[in-house]
Design a protein around this motif. Structure first.
Motif, PDB file in Angstrom:
ATOM      1  N   UNK A  59     -11.233  -5.606 -13.682  1.00 44.87           N
ATOM      2  CA  UNK A  59     -12.292  -5.471 -12.674  1.00 44.87           C
ATOM      3  C   UNK A  59     -13.528  -6.287 -13.060  1.00 44.87           C
ATOM      4  N   UNK A  60     -13.867  -6.256 -14.369  1.00 46.07           N
ATOM      5  CA  UNK A  60     -15.060  -6.975 -14.818  1.00 46.07           C
ATOM      6  C   UNK A  60     -14.849  -8.480 -14.708  1.00 46.07           C
ATOM      7  N   UNK A  84     -20.805  -5.237  -5.947  1.00 51.35           N
ATOM      8  CA  UNK A  84     -19.601  -5.632  -6.679  1.00 51.35           C
ATOM      9  C   UNK A  84     -19.042  -6.929  -6.110  1.00 51.35           C
ATOM     10  N   UNK A  85     -19.032  -7.055  -4.771  1.00 49.16           N
ATOM     11  CA  UNK A  85     -18.474  -8.245  -4.132  1.00 49.16           C
ATOM     12  C   UNK A  85     -19.215  -9.502  -4.565  1.00 49.16           C
ATOM     13  N   UNK A  86     -20.534  -9.397  -4.753  1.00 46.75           N
ATOM     14  CA  UNK A  86     -21.270 -10.598  -5.145  1.00 46.75           C
ATOM     15  C   UNK A  86     -21.363 -10.756  -6.660  1.00 46.75           C
ATOM     16  N   UNK A  87     -20.639  -9.909  -7.403  1.00 48.82           N
ATOM     17  CA  UNK A  87     -20.508 -10.194  -8.817  1.00 48.82           C
ATOM     18  C   UNK A  87     -21.008  -9.152  -9.797  1.00 48.82           C
ATOM     19  N   UNK A  88     -21.353  -7.934  -9.318  1.00 46.11           N
ATOM     20  CA  UNK A  88     -21.772  -6.906 -10.266  1.00 46.11           C
ATOM     21  C   UNK A  88     -20.549  -6.323 -10.957  1.00 46.11           C
ATOM     22  N   UNK A  89     -20.530  -6.398 -12.280  1.00 54.24           N
ATOM     23  CA  UNK A  89     -19.438  -5.777 -13.030  1.00 54.24           C
ATOM     24  C   UNK A  89     -19.612  -4.267 -13.002  1.00 54.24           C
ATOM     25  N   UNK A  90     -18.492  -3.522 -13.137  1.00 61.41           N
ATOM     26  CA  UNK A  90     -18.609  -2.053 -13.119  1.00 61.41           C
ATOM     27  C   UNK A  90     -19.651  -1.533 -14.096  1.00 61.41           C
ATOM     28  N   UNK A 112       0.853  -1.196   0.000  1.00 57.42           N
ATOM     29  CA  UNK A 112       0.000   0.000   0.000  1.00 57.42           C
ATOM     30  C   UNK A 112       0.876   1.228   0.000  1.00 57.42           C
ATOM     31  N   UNK A 140      -9.099 -10.586   1.177  1.00 49.45           N
ATOM     32  CA  UNK A 140      -9.578  -9.841   0.004  1.00 49.45           C
ATOM     33  C   UNK A 140      -8.919 -10.342  -1.272  1.00 49.45           C
ATOM     34  N   UNK A 200     -15.796 -13.697  -8.852  1.00 47.91           N
ATOM     35  CA  UNK A 200     -16.420 -13.640  -7.523  1.00 47.91           C
ATOM     36  C   UNK A 200     -17.837 -14.196  -7.576  1.00 47.91           C
ATOM     37  N   UNK A 226     -13.688   1.023  -5.984  1.00 46.99           N
ATOM     38  CA  UNK A 226     -13.025  -0.253  -5.732  1.00 46.99           C
ATOM     39  C   UNK A 226     -13.866  -1.004  -4.708  1.00 46.99           C
ATOM     40  N   UNK A 227     -14.159  -2.289  -4.963  1.00 50.44           N
ATOM     41  CA  UNK A 227     -15.054  -3.002  -4.046  1.00 50.44           C
ATOM     42  C   UNK A 227     -14.597  -2.962  -2.585  1.00 50.44           C
ATOM     43  N   UNK A 228     -13.304  -3.165  -2.319  1.00 47.44           N
ATOM     44  CA  UNK A 228     -12.911  -3.195  -0.897  1.00 47.44           C
ATOM     45  C   UNK A 228     -13.065  -1.834  -0.237  1.00 47.44           C
ATOM     46  N   UNK A 231     -15.097  -9.550 -11.166  1.00 48.31           N
ATOM     47  CA  UNK A 231     -16.495  -9.582 -10.723  1.00 48.31           C
ATOM     48  C   UNK A 231     -17.137 -10.905 -11.118  1.00 48.31           C
ATOM     49  N   UNK A 232     -16.855 -11.351 -12.328  1.00 47.88           N
ATOM     50  CA  UNK A 232     -17.444 -12.620 -12.787  1.00 47.88           C
ATOM     51  C   UNK A 232     -16.903 -13.804 -11.984  1.00 47.88           C
ATOM     52  N   UNK A 240     -11.341  -9.720  -4.474  1.00 50.50           N
ATOM     53  CA  UNK A 240     -11.849  -8.359  -4.325  1.00 50.50           C
ATOM     54  C   UNK A 240     -10.756  -7.368  -4.675  1.00 50.50           C
ATOM     55  N   UNK A 241      -9.536  -7.853  -4.718  1.00 50.45           N
ATOM     56  CA  UNK A 241      -8.381  -6.990  -4.934  1.00 50.45           C
ATOM     57  C   UNK A 241      -7.320  -7.812  -5.679  1.00 50.45           C
TER      58      UNK A 241
END
Ligand SMILES: Nc1ncnc2c1ncn2[C@@H]1O[C@H](COP(=O)(O)OP(=O)(O)O)[C@@H](O)[C@H]1O
Ligand SMILES: [Mg+2]
Lengths: 250, 409
Positions: free
Chosen positions: A78-79, B321-327, A15, A53, A85, B401-403, A82-83, A58-59
């Motif tokens: 990011x997309x 987002x955490x459960x899968x929503x794309x941006x 970080x 995370x 997750x 950012x999700x986190x 998401x898929x 998530x990261x």
């Protein structure tokens, strides 16, 4: 050896904070096999959440790699994350993170909304999961109408609804009283017995004792990885209740 | 997540904050309603003008005597010649395309009947006026030749005058006083109602030309047969330009005018109306432009509330987002919310505009016409405003950012 559900290779997370460089994770190597129940321990600030995370996509890591069922997920967009997750990960948070003014059923259905599951199918699966966590009678309640323990059960049902390969829980008992915490741990043990792979963060050794394997972090390093015979949460809960009864009558 | 589901999610989000959603929509509602009402009034005015031109047949000229014509006296310097009844006759007889040319003369005065008084327009006319201006005498009769020749004290009155002085009673045969002179009512005109400018066309009284000239105006005139204007009706609209030229040269010759500025002015009535309505159109357009500024302000209000909403719902966004929503799905969700706010606001604004237009029509007697393309455009435009002003907040939401979002307090 079968491929691990999740594995990390020299995992690092850095970080940048006001010109200061912080190595929150310093090269973590870990393998978690299917069906394991793992507790992640360590003092506050040791990197437990950072590690979770990353496991949960998530990261993204600064260095090193994460393999989810053998596939590298360390450098995804990011997309794509998401898929991943949505398909492979179920999250349980300390603060439940339920949508307010939304019924338990709709909360549980949320992940299925993002995987375009047909509605009737989504309702069927969400109902099943709510039954599994013992909330079949509370499906149309809003979070505000539920106790903390019940809210966490809804959150667990939500984490299970997409049948994830990995169930991640970050301090799931942190916001609950001891008895409710034990009830939740009993639920996790039950899920584990049904074959779920679970990684659970806690800073309480009592809670970690219900898992079959304990990872201990300190200053971003994995300093211990040991397997133990897990305590039985159902027994612990019974003892807790007897003790309390004894105190009241005494 | 399909778009229909997103619409449902957005609708739920808007319902949760119902009051705020309505207040946010208010800007759009008012803006859309104002624009539609302005355009409806504009379209209505255009329609009225068309109707009026149509009712006049688009084939009517008015020739005015130029110069100050106070109380019927011509006071122009230079030529001592003014328009006369003979000019009207000449136009009618010498220009074959002319149907009728009616000489008229205006005066002002008070009508008194019993203890009531009323001040309508007083016109001195002969019997050509009925054909020239499409009037009909619905009760009684028109002037007789003797009455016309002898400056008789008789009158034909409009519906408004009848109503004001006699109510439901009989007007025929009654005697009223016009500037103290007793006048007998021999006829009543048909009703024409209001014209485009909202003037009552029935608030008038006809008397023989000579009566007005001698007994009411009471001034020395340049000629005993002087008139203030001549109303000319042409047989065929297509001959208008030709007739205008013929009248111009005929009158110049008769009035012995060689000036570049003759002592008369020929106006095409439909042109006059069109010119007046053009001014009104510009005014209406201006108002519509002002109204669209309020749409812009409404759009900015939407953006403001969407930004607040994104901040307030940061944890929700993190969770989704955490459960899968794309941006891009998060982006779409917030865009749809903004579009729904604006689209709904537009629809409510439209309904409001319809209600206001109907009551303006009903209570204020204005013509308001809401055209289909205006409806489609305004609702479509308000949706566009939603996309435009919702874009930035939606991008902000999608860029979280999700986190960080999950940890947001
Ligand atoms: N987003 C961040 N930005 C900067 N530093 C962070 C961020 N997240 C965590 N840290 C730091 O990384 C270290 C590990 O944090 P964390 O993984 O949350 O620890 P734990 O969960 O074990 O308490 C801490 O020193 C924390 O301050
Ligand atoms: Mg932590």
């Amino acid at each position: 050896m079968t491929t691990a559900v999740i594995a990390t290779l020299a995992l690092e997370k850095h970080y940048q904070m006001g010109g200061q460089h912080l190595r929150a994770l310093k090269g973590v190597d870990i393998n978690i096999a299917g069906g394991e129940f793992v507790a992640v321990m360590g003092p506050s600030g040791s990197g437990k959440s950072t590690f979770m995370n990353l496991l949960g996509c998530l990261d993204s890591p600064s260095l090193g790699r994460i393999l989810l069922q053998g596939d590298d997920v360390s450098r995804l967009s990011a997309a794509q994350l998401a898929r991943v997750r949505n398909k492979y990960i179920g999250f349980v948070f300390q603060q439940f993170n339920l949508l307010p003014r939304t019924t338990a059923l709709d909360n549980v259905m949320l992940p299925l909304l993002y995987s375009n599951t047909p509605k009737h199918e989504a309702i069927r699966r969400a109902t099943e999961c709510l039954q599994l966590v013992g909330l079949a009678q509370r499906m149309d309640h809003h979070p505000a109408q539920l106790s903390g323990g019940q809210q966490q059960r809804v959150a667990i049902a939500r984490a299970l609804v997409n049948q994830p390969a990995l169930l991640l829980a970050d301090e799931p008992t942190g916001a609950l009283d001891s008895e409710t915490g034990l009830e939740i741990m009993q639920l996790f043990q039950q899920l584990h017995q049904q074959g779920k792979t679970i990684v659970l963060v806690t800073h309480e050794p009592d809670i970690a004792a219900f898992a079959g394997r304990q990872l201990t972090f300190r200053d971003g390093e994995l300093i211990a990885d040991k397997k133990t015979q897990p305590q039985n949460a159902a027994v612990a809960l019974q003892q807790f209740r007897q003790q309390r009864l004894a105190q009241v009558s005494a | 997540m399909n778009t229909l589901t997103l619409f449902k999610v957005a609708a739920v989000a808007l319902r949760v904050n119902l009051l705020r959603s309505i207040l946010t929509m208010l800007g759009i509602i008012i803006g859309v309603a104002a624009v539609i009402i302005m355009l409806a009034l504009g379209a209505g005015a255009r329609y009225d003008v068309d109707q009026q031109i149509k009712s006049l047949g688009g084939n009517v000229f008015v020739i005015f005597a130029r110069g100050r014509f106070s109380g019927g006296a011509r006071e122009a310097s230079g030529s001592s010649q003014g328009l006369t009844e003979m000019d009207a006759l000449a136009i009618e007889q010498q220009i074959p395309q002319v149907n009728v040319a009616a000489p008229t003369m205006r005066a002002s005065g008070q009508l008194i009947y019993g203890n009531m008084n009323w001040a309508p327009e007083i016109h001195g006319v002969d019997n050509r006026i009925y054909a020239a201006q499409s009037w009909q005498v619905v009760e009684g009769r028109t002037f007789s030749d003797t009455e016309l020749a002898s400056a008789a004290r008789v009158a034909v009155i409009g519906q408004t005058v009848k109503r004001e002085l006699f109510g439901a009673g009989d007007a025929l045969g009654q005697t009223v006083r016009v500037n103290k002179m007793p006048v007998t009512i021999i006829g009543v005109l048909n009703g024409k109602g209001q014209n485009t400018q909202g003037n009552d066309q029935d608030d008038l009284i006809f008397m023989p030309l000579d009566t007005v000239r001698k007994r009411i105006a009471g001034l020395t005139l340049s000629s005993p047969k002087a008139v203030r204007s001549i109303i000319v009706q042409v047989e065929d609209e297509r001959d208008m330009a030709d007739v205008e030229q013929q009248m111009d040269s005929l009158l110049r010759q008769r009035l012995r005018s060689t000036d570049s500025e003759p002592p008369f002015r020929i106006r095409n009535l439909s042109e006059m109306i069109a010119t007046r309505s053009e001014t009104m159109q510009i005014f209406n357009g201006l108002l519509a432009a002002v109204a669209s500024v309020s749409l812009l302000v409404g759009g900015i209000g939407i953006m403001n509330i969407m930004l607040v909403s994104v901040t307030e719902r940061t944890r929700e966004i993190g969770l989704r987002m955490a459960v899968g929503a794309e941006p891009k799905v998060i982006m779409k969700q917030f865009l749809i919310e903004a579009v729904l706010l604006c689209g709904l606001g537009g629809a409510i604004g439209l309904a409001l505009a319809v209600a206001v237009s109907l009551s303006l029509q009903h209570f204020a007697g204005l013509t308001a016409i809401i055209e289909l393309h205006v409806v489609l455009m305004s609702v479509g435009f308000s949706c566009l405003i939603g996309i435009f002003f919702g874009y930035y907040p939606a991008t902000k939401a999608a860029g979280l950012q999700p986190i960080d979002a999950l940890r947001y307090e």
